[in-house]
Design an enzyme around this catalytic site. Structure first.
Site, PDB file in Angstrom:
ATOM      1  N   GLN A 247       0.917  -1.303  -0.025  1.00 30.68           N
ATOM      2  CA  GLN A 247       0.097  -0.095  -0.052  1.00 30.68           C
ATOM      3  C   GLN A 247       0.691   1.282  -0.039  1.00 30.68           C
ATOM      4  O   GLN A 247       0.828   2.090  -0.923  1.00 30.68           O
ATOM      5  CB  GLN A 247      -1.063  -0.024   1.287  1.00 30.68           C
ATOM      6  CG  GLN A 247      -1.902   1.109   1.245  1.00 30.68           C
ATOM      7  CD  GLN A 247      -3.130   0.978   2.287  1.00 30.68           C
ATOM      8  OE1 GLN A 247      -3.171  -0.484   2.728  1.00 30.68           O
ATOM      9  NE2 GLN A 247      -3.946   1.743   2.458  1.00 30.68           N
ATOM     10  N   ASP A 248       1.581   1.370   1.032  1.00 27.29           N
ATOM     11  CA  ASP A 248       2.481   2.679   1.366  1.00 27.29           C
ATOM     12  C   ASP A 248       3.751   2.178   1.809  1.00 27.29           C
ATOM     13  O   ASP A 248       4.030   1.476   2.457  1.00 27.29           O
ATOM     14  CB  ASP A 248       1.474   3.155   2.477  1.00 27.29           C
ATOM     15  CG  ASP A 248       1.516   4.667   2.625  1.00 27.29           C
ATOM     16  OD1 ASP A 248       1.521   5.217   1.324  1.00 27.29           O
ATOM     17  OD2 ASP A 248       1.159   5.688   3.500  1.00 27.29           O
ATOM     18  N   PRO A 249       4.829   3.269   1.258  1.00 31.34           N
ATOM     19  CA  PRO A 249       6.173   2.873   1.826  1.00 31.34           C
ATOM     20  C   PRO A 249       6.166   3.047   3.270  1.00 31.34           C
ATOM     21  O   PRO A 249       5.154   3.999   3.894  1.00 31.34           O
ATOM     22  CB  PRO A 249       6.943   3.988   1.302  1.00 31.34           C
ATOM     23  CG  PRO A 249       6.107   4.400   0.064  1.00 31.34           C
ATOM     24  CD  PRO A 249       4.696   3.974   0.477  1.00 31.34           C
TER      25      PRO A 249
END
EC number: 3.2.2.27
Length: 221
Positions: free
Chosen positions: A60-62
């Protein structure tokens, strides 16, 4: 269809949305810490060349803490504490293929064998999860997935959690295998991630299609 990620990035670089996106990320870097670093933002492409892709694991997101994110979904640098979701991935790897958990969270060995470890957002501000998801990364990710949907060999898409499942809804080519599951985060993993056997399913599919299976063992030999 492109032949290399370099060709793909050149193609995107001409598009207005991408020019705006890169400007927005540059502005954010000028104002504060953004992860991963500029040179690591697209490192999943560097470590997993286009003509070698076998598996896609969509995050999803770093990670938004200092020193963690380096451009591969779920992965952290070697000297960084293993995050909870990755610990759960290692637990499932042990159950599924009897592979002992590594003492680090650096997944480059997977990438180098053809596992594209990509997030749906490719940058994030320090301490602010999801802070860059509205900058235009969704369009970029859609374009990456479009290329992969049209890939000339069968691929495995591992989608953990509703976010990844929704993001990859454009993967419609029947030659690919889609493995959908619960996210490995501590909040969700016990609701169906554990026992889902994604690693053995992936390798069985690759072997069935005469592609070399992934050696998932990250322990130093």
């Amino acid at each position: 269809m492109v032949k290399t990620w370099e060709e793909f990035l050149k193609q995107e670089a001409k598009q207005p949305y991408f020019i705006e996106l890169m400007e927005a990320v540059k502005d954010a870097r000028a104002k504060g810490n953004v992860y991963p670093s500029e040179e690591d933002m697209f490192s999943c492409f560097r470590l997993c060349p286009y003509n070698q892709v076998k598996v896609v694991i969509l995050g999803q997101d770093p990670y938004h803490g200092p020193g963690q994110a380096h451009g591969l979904s779920f992965s952290v640098q070697k000297d960084v504490r293993i995050p909870p979701s990755l610990r759960n991935i290692y637990k499932e790897l042990k159950t599924d293929l009897d592979i002992e958990p590594a003492d680090h969270g650096y997944l480059a060995k997977w990438a180098e064998q053809g596992v594209l470890l990509m997030n749906t957002s490719w940058s994030v501000e320090e301490g602010k999860a999801g802070s860059h998801k509205k900058l235009g990364w969704a369009t970029f990710t859609d374009h990456v997935l479009e290329e992969l949907n049209n890939y000339d060999k069968p691929l495995v898409f591992i989608l953990w959690g509703n976010h990844a499942i929704k993001a990859a809804s454009g993967i419609t080519n029947p030659q690919h295998l889609i493995i959908k599951g619960v996210h490995p985060s501590p909040l969700a993993a016990s609701r169906g991630f554990f026992g889902s056997k994604p690693f053995s399913k992936t390798n069985a599919f690759l072997e069935e299609h005469e592609r070399k299976p992934i050696d998932w063992d990250l322990n130093e030999q």
